[in-house]
Scaffold this motif. Sequence first.
Motif, PDB file in Angstrom:
ATOM      1  N   LYS A 143       0.843  -1.191   0.000  1.00 19.81           N
ATOM      2  CA  LYS A 143       0.000   0.000   0.000  1.00 19.81           C
ATOM      3  C   LYS A 143       0.876   1.237   0.000  1.00 19.81           C
ATOM      4  O   LYS A 143       1.801   1.346   0.812  1.00 19.81           O
ATOM      5  N   TYR A 144       0.575   2.172  -0.896  1.00 18.77           N
ATOM      6  CA  TYR A 144       1.401   3.359  -1.059  1.00 18.77           C
ATOM      7  C   TYR A 144       0.528   4.611  -1.092  1.00 18.77           C
ATOM      8  O   TYR A 144      -0.692   4.541  -1.244  1.00 18.77           O
ATOM      9  N   GLY A 145       1.171   5.749  -0.943  1.00 19.97           N
ATOM     10  CA  GLY A 145       0.519   7.041  -1.047  1.00 19.97           C
ATOM     11  C   GLY A 145       1.416   8.001  -1.801  1.00 19.97           C
ATOM     12  O   GLY A 145       2.564   7.687  -2.147  1.00 19.97           O
ATOM     13  N   THR A 146       0.907   9.196  -2.064  1.00 12.75           N
ATOM     14  CA  THR A 146       1.637  10.228  -2.799  1.00 12.75           C
ATOM     15  C   THR A 146       1.709  11.479  -1.949  1.00 12.75           C
ATOM     16  O   THR A 146       0.689  11.911  -1.401  1.00 12.75           O
ATOM     17  N   MET A 488       3.675   5.304  15.182  1.00 12.32           N
ATOM     18  CA  MET A 488       2.350   4.758  15.454  1.00 12.32           C
ATOM     19  C   MET A 488       2.287   3.271  15.120  1.00 12.32           C
ATOM     20  O   MET A 488       1.226   2.723  14.866  1.00 12.32           O
ATOM     21  N   TYR A 489       3.460   2.613  15.080  1.00 15.25           N
ATOM     22  CA  TYR A 489       3.566   1.170  14.872  1.00 15.25           C
ATOM     23  C   TYR A 489       2.936   0.731  13.550  1.00 15.25           C
ATOM     24  O   TYR A 489       2.465  -0.402  13.418  1.00 15.25           O
ATOM     25  N   GLY A 490       2.916   1.636  12.558  1.00  9.39           N
ATOM     26  CA  GLY A 490       2.387   1.291  11.249  1.00  9.39           C
ATOM     27  C   GLY A 490       0.901   1.068  11.204  1.00  9.39           C
ATOM     28  O   GLY A 490       0.379   0.557  10.212  1.00  9.39           O
ATOM     29  N   ARG A 491       0.165   1.438  12.259  1.00  7.44           N
ATOM     30  CA  ARG A 491      -1.273   1.170  12.326  1.00  7.44           C
ATOM     31  C   ARG A 491      -2.115   2.393  11.973  1.00  7.44           C
ATOM     32  O   ARG A 491      -3.342   2.320  12.011  1.00  7.44           O
ATOM     33  N   ALA A 492      -1.501   3.507  11.665  1.00  5.41           N
ATOM     34  CA  ALA A 492      -2.264   4.721  11.364  1.00  5.41           C
ATOM     35  C   ALA A 492      -2.760   4.682   9.922  1.00  5.41           C
ATOM     36  O   ALA A 492      -2.007   4.358   8.998  1.00  5.41           O
ATOM     37  N   GLY A 493      -4.024   5.028   9.726  1.00  6.89           N
ATOM     38  CA  GLY A 493      -4.562   5.152   8.386  1.00  6.89           C
ATOM     39  C   GLY A 493      -4.112   6.450   7.743  1.00  6.89           C
ATOM     40  O   GLY A 493      -3.525   7.335   8.389  1.00  6.89           O
ATOM     41  N   LEU A 494      -4.394   6.588   6.455  1.00  6.12           N
ATOM     42  CA  LEU A 494      -3.965   7.784   5.728  1.00  6.12           C
ATOM     43  C   LEU A 494      -4.581   9.067   6.281  1.00  6.12           C
ATOM     44  O   LEU A 494      -3.887  10.080   6.361  1.00  6.12           O
ATOM     45  N   PRO A 495      -5.873   9.118   6.689  1.00  9.16           N
ATOM     46  CA  PRO A 495      -6.407  10.377   7.228  1.00  9.16           C
ATOM     47  C   PRO A 495      -5.647  10.877   8.452  1.00  9.16           C
ATOM     48  O   PRO A 495      -5.348  12.074   8.557  1.00  9.16           O
ATOM     49  N   LEU A 496      -5.333   9.976   9.402  1.00  8.75           N
ATOM     50  CA  LEU A 496      -4.592  10.397  10.593  1.00  8.75           C
ATOM     51  C   LEU A 496      -3.175  10.800  10.232  1.00  8.75           C
ATOM     52  O   LEU A 496      -2.656  11.819  10.717  1.00  8.75           O
ATOM     53  N   LEU A 497      -2.525  10.027   9.379  1.00  9.64           N
ATOM     54  CA  LEU A 497      -1.170  10.374   8.961  1.00  9.64           C
ATOM     55  C   LEU A 497      -1.149  11.706   8.225  1.00  9.64           C
ATOM     56  O   LEU A 497      -0.237  12.519   8.405  1.00  9.64           O
ATOM     57  N   ARG A 498      -2.164  11.953   7.411  1.00  5.97           N
ATOM     58  CA  ARG A 498      -2.246  13.218   6.679  1.00  5.97           C
ATOM     59  C   ARG A 498      -2.378  14.399   7.635  1.00  5.97           C
ATOM     60  O   ARG A 498      -1.726  15.440   7.434  1.00  5.97           O
ATOM     61  N   LYS A 499      -3.208  14.264   8.679  1.00  6.40           N
ATOM     62  CA  LYS A 499      -3.360  15.351   9.652  1.00  6.40           C
ATOM     63  C   LYS A 499      -2.030  15.669  10.319  1.00  6.40           C
ATOM     64  O   LYS A 499      -1.655  16.844  10.466  1.00  6.40           O
ATOM     65  N   ARG A 500      -1.321  14.656  10.747  1.00  9.86           N
ATOM     66  CA  ARG A 500      -0.080  14.886  11.478  1.00  9.86           C
ATOM     67  C   ARG A 500       0.984  15.513  10.578  1.00  9.86           C
ATOM     68  O   ARG A 500       1.789  16.323  11.028  1.00  9.86           O
ATOM     69  N   VAL A 501       0.991  15.124   9.302  1.00  8.81           N
ATOM     70  CA  VAL A 501       1.988  15.675   8.380  1.00  8.81           C
ATOM     71  C   VAL A 501       1.662  17.127   8.026  1.00  8.81           C
ATOM     72  O   VAL A 501       2.534  18.005   8.028  1.00  8.81           O
ATOM     73  N   LEU A 502       0.397  17.412   7.721  1.00 11.18           N
ATOM     74  CA  LEU A 502       0.025  18.753   7.267  1.00 11.18           C
ATOM     75  C   LEU A 502       0.092  19.780   8.405  1.00 11.18           C
ATOM     76  O   LEU A 502       0.406  20.960   8.159  1.00 11.18           O
ATOM     77  N   LEU A 503      -0.227  19.360   9.642  1.00 10.41           N
ATOM     78  CA  LEU A 503      -0.308  20.322  10.734  1.00 10.41           C
ATOM     79  C   LEU A 503       0.974  20.421  11.550  1.00 10.41           C
ATOM     80  O   LEU A 503       1.026  21.162  12.505  1.00 10.41           O
ATOM     81  N   ALA A 504       2.000  19.625  11.199  1.00 15.96           N
ATOM     82  CA  ALA A 504       3.236  19.652  11.988  1.00 15.96           C
ATOM     83  C   ALA A 504       3.908  21.011  11.856  1.00 15.96           C
ATOM     84  O   ALA A 504       3.939  21.590  10.769  1.00 15.96           O
TER      85      ALA A 504
END
Length: 504
Positions: A143-146, A488-504
């Motif tokens: 599974k990948y993202g951009t 997050m032990y690889g268990r975070a979905g894309l929405p949560l990961l996106r929030k943490r990346v964009l708001l850091a």
Amino acid sequence: MRVRARTQGGVLACPDCGVLSCRVHSRYRRHLGDMAVGGRPVVIDLLVRRFFCDAAECARRTFVEQVEGLTTRYGRRTVVLLEVVQAIALALAGRAGARLAGVLHIVVSRVTLLNVLMALPDPCLHSPRVLGVDDFATRRGRKYGTVLVDVETHAVLDLLPGREKEPLVNWLTGHCGIELICRDRAGAYAEAARTGAPGAQQVADRWHLWDNLTTAVERTVIAHRPCLQAPEPSDADTRRRMATAPPSILNPDTGMEKWLVTRTRERHKAVHRLLAPGWTISAIGRELGLARHTAERYAHCENLDGLIDRSLRTTRLDDYKPYLIRRWNEGCADAAQLFREICAQGYPGRTPQAVRRYLRPLRTGLGTIRSPAPALKPQQVTNWITWNPQHLRADEEHQLSEVLARCPELTAARTHVHAFARMVCDLRGDNLTAWTAAVRTDDLPAFHTFADGLQRDYDAVTAGLTLPWSSGPVEGHVNRIKTLKRQMYGRAGLPLLRKRVLLA
């Protein structure tokens, strides 16, 4: 610690229509959590008033007063405590954030932290002029993202699901004003850029170009593995054997091919014999008794020498065999004594049986045996060819010179690598056509494949070797995404990961 407080007098404006009101409807008490004091949690019992809105045209009939800097609508925490909880959730997310909050005497669960984080609004970012695009793995191999980055400000713009064409095309269509798109060599991103932003110039990243060149160099070195072994003076049979086969595939005791090497050659020949008439991979596996992925590996093998190298097995005694041969030549034939000597050097074996098995063929009266010179590893020679010559040690430069003297193909490969490195460092993309033509004059199939790939993406490669823009900031954010994902032990979905990346 509990603090009791109440609001006092005055008139308030309706939050909808703005008309002032002084008529109180009712009062009720709110319980607000606040920052701890002296190691004790703080709760503020605040008595607030509800007012009537007397404006006839207003749809709101009543409203509750808010204390600026202290309360928010429907909030059970003060503004200060809410900001701290948001910071903890953004930095550590669920369980780790809850543990830190407990140390700070803030009563909050991991689920609440995640809810607070997901409720934060996304930042408002403008359309960039120079866009960087790259992929990242949320689950490696599956599974990948951009990730999209503003190369000028180094700010992350968005995270998209998958690394296919459609999500990127939709994003580019909704953002105008993009002039340059820095990307890797992926065909999906190139097609998405042509479709979603046809007026933008594509720039191939220089690091990915160099990585593709390094892969071509490694394949070339593997194809010329016999040149990596220094020739040793020996009898005529040994010289003929060394000329036809790399020493790594020979059994030093018998002089014949190792049985694993023979089995690999036979399987490769059998798979391709069945593949020629049109057999499927599954049918070949059933016919030869191989697993499907094993049959597929043999069918798609581009270099048999590399496949043979992966099939060889090593033993713990391999590093100590030169020492055993030297001691044998000195006259020591006691296996137990030799076992004790190599144990003192770090040999992890517990019994001398392996030493006895290795010395058994030597007891047939062969006399003195020459210890074979260790062969260089393909990855090692690849590094020496692709590194800056000024960073090589004297012994590395000497060994590389000996290899190049035995192999004119590797000499030509090193010449092409240095010429390409000058193009990358000096941004001389105008020399790409001449470099490609020079590569095609030599018998280097891996380099020809690399040159064909450059020709198919000629405009983007030329821009990458000419313009100062690259995907360096994007690669940095990819590493940060990996850190957050592992936190997050690889268990975070894309929405949560996106929030943490964009708001850091």
